[in-house]
Design an enzyme around this catalytic site. Structure first.
Site, PDB file in Angstrom:
ATOM      1  N   GLN A  56       1.891  -5.964  -3.285  1.00 28.77           N
ATOM      2  CA  GLN A  56       2.367  -6.083  -1.899  1.00 28.77           C
ATOM      3  C   GLN A  56       3.691  -5.307  -1.736  1.00 28.77           C
ATOM      4  O   GLN A  56       3.929  -4.385  -2.494  1.00 28.77           O
ATOM      5  CB  GLN A  56       2.513  -7.555  -1.485  1.00 28.77           C
ATOM      6  N   ASP A  61       0.811  -1.226   0.000  1.00 28.27           N
ATOM      7  CA  ASP A  61       0.000   0.000   0.000  1.00 28.27           C
ATOM      8  C   ASP A  61       0.842   1.272   0.000  1.00 28.27           C
ATOM      9  O   ASP A  61       0.447   2.306   0.548  1.00 28.27           O
ATOM     10  CB  ASP A  61      -0.958   0.019   1.208  1.00 28.27           C
ATOM     11  N   ARG A  95      -9.946  -2.646   6.195  1.00 29.82           N
ATOM     12  CA  ARG A  95      -9.389  -2.595   7.562  1.00 29.82           C
ATOM     13  C   ARG A  95      -8.559  -1.328   7.754  1.00 29.82           C
ATOM     14  O   ARG A  95      -7.858  -0.903   6.825  1.00 29.82           O
ATOM     15  CB  ARG A  95      -8.455  -3.798   7.799  1.00 29.82           C
ATOM     16  N   PRO A  96      -8.618  -0.730   8.968  1.00 23.90           N
ATOM     17  CA  PRO A  96      -7.722   0.410   9.201  1.00 23.90           C
ATOM     18  C   PRO A  96      -6.279  -0.088   9.149  1.00 23.90           C
ATOM     19  O   PRO A  96      -5.973  -1.149   9.698  1.00 23.90           O
ATOM     20  CB  PRO A  96      -8.084   0.881  10.615  1.00 23.90           C
ATOM     21  N   LYS A 156       1.798   2.247  -5.053  1.00 27.56           N
ATOM     22  CA  LYS A 156       2.368   1.705  -6.299  1.00 27.56           C
ATOM     23  C   LYS A 156       1.465   2.008  -7.496  1.00 27.56           C
ATOM     24  O   LYS A 156       1.936   2.388  -8.560  1.00 27.56           O
ATOM     25  CB  LYS A 156       2.557   0.180  -6.168  1.00 27.56           C
ATOM     26  N   THR A 206      -9.751  -4.820   1.937  1.00 27.23           N
ATOM     27  CA  THR A 206     -10.559  -5.350   3.040  1.00 27.23           C
ATOM     28  C   THR A 206     -11.221  -4.260   3.876  1.00 27.23           C
ATOM     29  O   THR A 206     -12.027  -4.572   4.756  1.00 27.23           O
ATOM     30  CB  THR A 206      -9.676  -6.198   3.981  1.00 27.23           C
ATOM     31  N   GLY A 250      -4.612  -4.252  -3.817  1.00 28.16           N
ATOM     32  CA  GLY A 250      -5.609  -3.210  -4.070  1.00 28.16           C
ATOM     33  C   GLY A 250      -4.846  -1.953  -4.415  1.00 28.16           C
ATOM     34  O   GLY A 250      -4.198  -1.367  -3.551  1.00 28.16           O
ATOM     35  N   HIS A 251      -4.853  -1.584  -5.687  1.00 27.09           N
ATOM     36  CA  HIS A 251      -4.064  -0.434  -6.147  1.00 27.09           C
ATOM     37  C   HIS A 251      -5.015   0.687  -6.552  1.00 27.09           C
ATOM     38  O   HIS A 251      -5.902   0.486  -7.374  1.00 27.09           O
ATOM     39  CB  HIS A 251      -3.173  -0.842  -7.325  1.00 27.09           C
TER      40      HIS A 251
HETATM   41  P1  GDP Z   1      -0.810   0.425  -3.536  1.00 30.27           P
HETATM   42  O1  GDP Z   1      -1.417  -0.849  -3.091  1.00 30.27           O
HETATM   43  O2  GDP Z   1       0.660   0.470  -3.287  1.00 30.27           O
HETATM   44  O3  GDP Z   1      -1.132   0.783  -4.964  1.00 30.27           O
HETATM   45  O4  GDP Z   1      -1.425   1.559  -2.611  1.00 30.27           O
HETATM   46  P2  GDP Z   1      -2.985   1.710  -2.182  1.00 30.27           P
HETATM   47  O5  GDP Z   1      -3.742   2.216  -3.339  1.00 30.27           O
HETATM   48  O6  GDP Z   1      -3.455   0.477  -1.513  1.00 30.27           O
HETATM   49  O7  GDP Z   1      -2.851   2.782  -1.035  1.00 30.27           O
HETATM   50  C1  GDP Z   1      -2.288   4.020  -1.260  1.00 30.27           C
HETATM   51  C2  GDP Z   1      -3.309   5.073  -0.859  1.00 30.27           C
HETATM   52  O8  GDP Z   1      -2.686   6.322  -0.820  1.00 30.27           O
HETATM   53  C3  GDP Z   1      -4.450   5.223  -1.873  1.00 30.27           C
HETATM   54  O9  GDP Z   1      -5.595   5.642  -1.189  1.00 30.27           O
HETATM   55  C4  GDP Z   1      -3.932   6.321  -2.792  1.00 30.27           C
HETATM   56  O10 GDP Z   1      -4.983   7.017  -3.457  1.00 30.27           O
HETATM   57  C5  GDP Z   1      -3.258   7.199  -1.790  1.00 30.27           C
HETATM   58  N1  GDP Z   1      -2.133   7.992  -2.271  1.00 30.27           N
HETATM   59  C6  GDP Z   1      -1.087   7.622  -3.051  1.00 30.27           C
HETATM   60  N2  GDP Z   1      -0.165   8.599  -3.085  1.00 30.27           N
HETATM   61  C7  GDP Z   1      -0.658   9.594  -2.308  1.00 30.27           C
HETATM   62  C8  GDP Z   1      -0.145  10.863  -1.906  1.00 30.27           C
HETATM   63  O11 GDP Z   1       0.951  11.258  -2.263  1.00 30.27           O
HETATM   64  N3  GDP Z   1      -0.934  11.595  -1.069  1.00 30.27           N
HETATM   65  C9  GDP Z   1      -2.157  11.193  -0.649  1.00 30.27           C
HETATM   66  N4  GDP Z   1      -2.856  11.987   0.135  1.00 30.27           N
HETATM   67  N5  GDP Z   1      -2.652   9.996  -0.989  1.00 30.27           N
HETATM   68  C10 GDP Z   1      -1.902   9.215  -1.795  1.00 30.27           C
HETATM   69  P1  IMO Z   2      -0.984  -4.126  -2.288  1.00 24.81           P
HETATM   70  O1  IMO Z   2      -0.553  -4.667  -3.621  1.00 24.81           O
HETATM   71  C1  IMO Z   2      -1.017  -4.557   2.026  1.00 24.81           C
HETATM   72  C2  IMO Z   2      -1.062  -8.638   3.604  1.00 24.81           C
HETATM   73  C3  IMO Z   2      -2.279  -9.077   4.383  1.00 24.81           C
HETATM   74  C4  IMO Z   2      -1.623 -10.025   5.362  1.00 24.81           C
HETATM   75  C5  IMO Z   2      -0.553 -10.714   4.520  1.00 24.81           C
HETATM   76  C6  IMO Z   2      -0.974 -12.045   3.940  1.00 24.81           C
HETATM   77  O2  IMO Z   2      -2.253  -3.384  -2.323  1.00 24.81           O
HETATM   78  O3  IMO Z   2       0.145  -3.396  -1.643  1.00 24.81           O
HETATM   79  P2  IMO Z   2      -2.576 -12.711   1.929  1.00 24.81           P
HETATM   80  O4  IMO Z   2      -4.023 -12.426   1.697  1.00 24.81           O
HETATM   81  O5  IMO Z   2      -1.686 -12.174   0.866  1.00 24.81           O
HETATM   82  O6  IMO Z   2      -2.296 -14.145   2.224  1.00 24.81           O
HETATM   83  O7  IMO Z   2      -2.231 -11.923   3.300  1.00 24.81           O
HETATM   84  O8  IMO Z   2      -0.268  -9.802   3.470  1.00 24.81           O
HETATM   85  N1  IMO Z   2      -1.323  -8.125   2.242  1.00 24.81           N
HETATM   86  C7  IMO Z   2      -1.254  -6.827   1.918  1.00 24.81           C
HETATM   87  N2  IMO Z   2      -1.050  -5.736   2.672  1.00 24.81           N
HETATM   88  N3  IMO Z   2      -1.168  -4.426   0.690  1.00 24.81           N
HETATM   89  C8  IMO Z   2      -1.337  -5.525  -0.097  1.00 24.81           C
HETATM   90  O9  IMO Z   2      -1.324  -5.455  -1.433  1.00 24.81           O
HETATM   91  C9  IMO Z   2      -1.440  -6.791   0.520  1.00 24.81           C
HETATM   92  N4  IMO Z   2      -1.640  -8.040   0.068  1.00 24.81           N
HETATM   93  C10 IMO Z   2      -1.546  -8.845   1.129  1.00 24.81           C
HETATM   94  O10 IMO Z   2      -2.901  -7.985   5.020  1.00 24.81           O
HETATM   95  O11 IMO Z   2      -0.974  -9.310   6.370  1.00 24.81           O
HETATM   96 MG    MG Z   3      -2.926  -1.527  -1.806  1.00 30.33          MG
END
Ligand code: GDP
Ligand code: IMO
Ligand code: MG
Length: 422
Positions: free
Chosen positions: A223, A13, A301-302, A16, A299, A40-41
Site C-alpha cells: 500500500q 501502486d 478496477r481503473p 514498489k 481488483t 498487488g505488486h
Molecule cells: P506496486 O503495488 O507499488 O508494486 O505497483 P503495481 O504493480 O500495483 O502498479 C504499478 C504498475 O506500473 C505496474 O503495472 C508496473 O508494471 C508498472 N510500472 C512500474 N514502473 C513503471 C514505469 O516506470 N513505467 C511503466 N510504463 N510502467 C511501470
Molecule cells: P499495493 O501494495 C492500492 C486500497 C483499497 C481501498 C483501501 C482499503 O499494491 O500498493 P483494503 O482492502 O486494504 O481494506 O482497502 O485501500 N488498497 C490499495 N490501493 N494499492 C494497494 O496495494 C492497496 N491495498 C489496499 O483500494 O481504497
Molecule cells: Mg499494487
C-alpha cells in the site's frame, strides 16, 4: 546496500514491486511486514509478468530469502495458490520462503464480512479490495484472531476455528449473508496448513541472526503512506501501518537496524477506491486508461489518476524519513505538453502545505499548481540520468526540491532494465 525500508509515498501502486526486484541485486533477504493479499505488486522480466500479493517481490531472484513477517495478515488458501502459480512458472518456492508463526490469518468470515459491510455502506463505502483485510486486523486488535501457529496445530486450529465460525455465523445471518459450513472451511484450511507447515517458523530470530551475519535486509512496503491507518486519509485507508515504522513492528527488527528509507512515487498520482484526492484529473485518467495503463492488479478496477502532488509527497517524506526517492512511470508523461505539479492546497483562503486531518476538508482543498513544460519525447530507452531529456531532468529536480527528498532511482518502463540509478 545496508538495511533498507521501501515504502509507497502516495496511495499505493507506485511501482514498489518493480523497484524491490531491481534492488534485490544488492540485498540478501526481503521482508513483507504489513498488509495482506490486498497488495498487488507487478514485476516484468522480459516478456513475463508476475503479480505478487503476499509473497515478497524478491522471490524471482532464486538465491534470495523471502520472509512474510508477523505484521502481515495471511489467507492461507490464497497463499498456497500464489505459491503454486509461481511454481508452475518455474519459480523456486522452497527453503527460500519463511512465514512468521505470529502472522494473523484471514479466514472466510473476514472476506464475507468485508464484502457485506462494503455493500451495505452504499455510496459511503471505502472501496476495499474485499479481501477481508479490515475484519482480520480488527480481530487481531480485539485479541480474537487466529495465527499461523494455530493453523499448523491441528487440534488447536479445529477448536478455535469452530468457535470463531459459530460466533461469526451469528453476525453473518444478521447481515443476511450465508452462514459458513465449518467442516468445509476446516478441510480447505487444513489442506493449506499442510502445504505451509514447512515454511512456518520464528522469523524474528531468523532475521536477527541474519543481521549478525551481516546479511542485507530489504523491507517491502505494501500500500502507500496515504492508506496508512494513522497517517492516511482516514477512514479511506487500509487497516495497517504502511509507513516506515510498520516495517519494525511487523518484523520484530528494532529501528536502529534500519539504515535507509526509500520512498516510491509515480511521476503523477493514482488512487484506487474512495476518498479524497486533491489533484485528481479525469482527463488524465482517460488518457492513461486509453493507453491500457492504470488498472488495479488486485481488483482490475481503473485507477483514479491525477497530477503529482508535492504537498502529499513532501509530508510522506517527513513521516517516513525518506532519504532516497524512486520516481516511477516517468514515461507516462512523455507525450504531455504541459505538466502540472501541485505545490499547495487552497482551503478557505488559506494556503496549506500539509494535508488536513479531516477528509471533509481535504475534499474541499483546491490544488495550487505550478506548470512545467513537458519533454514530449520517449524516455523508455534512457538508461542513465544523462540520457533523459533536459526537461525530464528539470521535472525530477523540481520534485526533489518540493518534497525535500533525494531522487536516487528513476523508472521509465515496467521492465527490470528500464531503471536508472542517479
Ligand atoms: P506496486 O503495488 O507499488 O508494486 O505497483 P503495481 O504493480 O500495483 O502498479 C504499478 C504498475 O506500473 C505496474 O503495472 C508496473 O508494471 C508498472 N510500472 C512500474 N514502473 C513503471 C514505469 O516506470 N513505467 C511503466 N510504463 N510502467 C511501470
Ligand atoms: P499495493 O501494495 C492500492 C486500497 C483499497 C481501498 C483501501 C482499503 O499494491 O500498493 P483494503 O482492502 O486494504 O481494506 O482497502 O485501500 N488498497 C490499495 N490501493 N494499492 C494497494 O496495494 C492497496 N491495498 C489496499 O483500494 O481504497
Ligand atoms: Mg499494487
Amino acid at each position: 546496500m545496508a538495511n533498507t525500508v521501501l515504502v509507497g509515498a502516495q496511495w499505493g501502486d507506485e511501482g514498489k514491486g518493480k523497484i524491490i526486484d531491481f534492488l534485490m541485486e544488492e540485498a540478501d533477504i526481503v521482508v513483507r511486514s504489513q498488509g495482506g493479499d490486498n497488495a498487488g505488486h507487478t514485476i516484468v522480466c522480459g516478456k513475463r509478468k508476475y503479480i505478487l500479493h503476499l509473497i515478497p517481490s524478491g522471490i524471482l531472484r532464486h538465491s534470495k530469502v523471502c520472509v512474510i513477517g508477523n505484521g502481515v495478515v495471511i489467507d492461507p488458501v490464497a497463499l498456497v495458490e500464489e505459491i503454486q502459480a509461481l511454481q508452475v512458472h518455474g519459480v523456486k518456492v522452497e527453503n527460500n520462503l519463511l512465514i512468521s508463526e505470529l502472522a494473523h490469518l484471514v479466514l472466510p468470515y473476514h472476506r464475507v464480512l468485508d464484502e457485506r459491510l462494503e455493500t451495505l455502506r452504499g455510496n459511503s463505502r471505502i472501496g476495499t479490495t474485499r479481501r477481508g483485510i479490515g475484519p482480520a486486523y480488527s480481530d487481531k486488535v480485539a485479541r480474537i484472531g487466529l495465527r499461523m501457529c494455530d493453523l499448523v496445530s491441528p487440534k488447536t486450529f479445529t477448536e478455535k476455528l469452530a468457535e470463531r465460525i459459530r460466533e461469526n455465523n451469528m453476525a453473518l445471518r444478521h447481515l443476511k449473508a450465508e452462514p459458513l459450513d465449518c467442516k468445509k472451511v476446516l478441510e480447505a484450511y487444513q489442506a493449506a496448513a499442510e502445504v505451509l507447515r514447512p515454511f512456518v517458523c520464528n522469523t524474528v530470530v531468523f532475521l536477527h541472526d541474519a543481521i549478525l551475519r551481516k546479511k542485507r535486509l530489504l523491507f517491502e512496503g505494501a500500500q502507500g503512506t496515504y492508506l496508512d491507518l494513522d497517517h492516511g486519509t482516514y477512514p479511506f485507508v487500509t487497516s495497517s501501518n504502511t509507513t516506515a515504522g510498520g516495517a519494525c513492528t511487523g518484523s520484530g527488527i528494532p529501528p536502529q537496524e534500519i539504515d535507509h528509507v526509500i520512498g516510491v512515487v509515480k511521476a503523477y498520482t493514482t488512487r484506487v477506491g474512495s476518498g479524497p484526492f486533491p489533484t485528481e484529473n479525469k482527463e488524465l485518467g482517460h488518457f492513461f486508461h486509453k493507453m491500457g495503463r492504470e488498472f488495479g492488479v488486485t481488483t482490475g478496477r481503473p485507477r483514479r489518476c491525477g497530477w503529482f502532488d508535492a504537498v502529499a509527497a513532501g509530508y510522506a517524506s517527513m513521516v517516513n524519513g525518506i532519504d532516497k526517492l524512486a520516481i516511477t512511470n516517468l514515461d507516462g508523461l512523455d507525450t504531455i505538453a504541459t505538466i502540472q505539479v501541485c505545490v499547495g492546497y487552497q482551503l478557505e483562503g488559506c494556503m496549506l502545505r500539509t494535508p488536513p486531518a479531516m477528509v471533509s476538508d481535504m475534499e474541499r482543498c483546491e490544488p495550487v499548481y505550478k506548470e512545467v513544460p513537458g519533454w514530449q519525447c520517449s524516455t523508455a530507452c534512457a538508461r542513465t540520468y544523462g540520457d533523459l531529456p533536459e526537461r525530464a531532468r528539470k521535472y525530477i529536480e523540481l520534485i526533489s526540491e518540493l518534497t525535500g527528498a533525494n531522487p536516487t532511482f528513476v523508472s521509465v518502463g515496467a521492465n527490470r532494465e528500464q531503471t536508472i540509478r542517479i
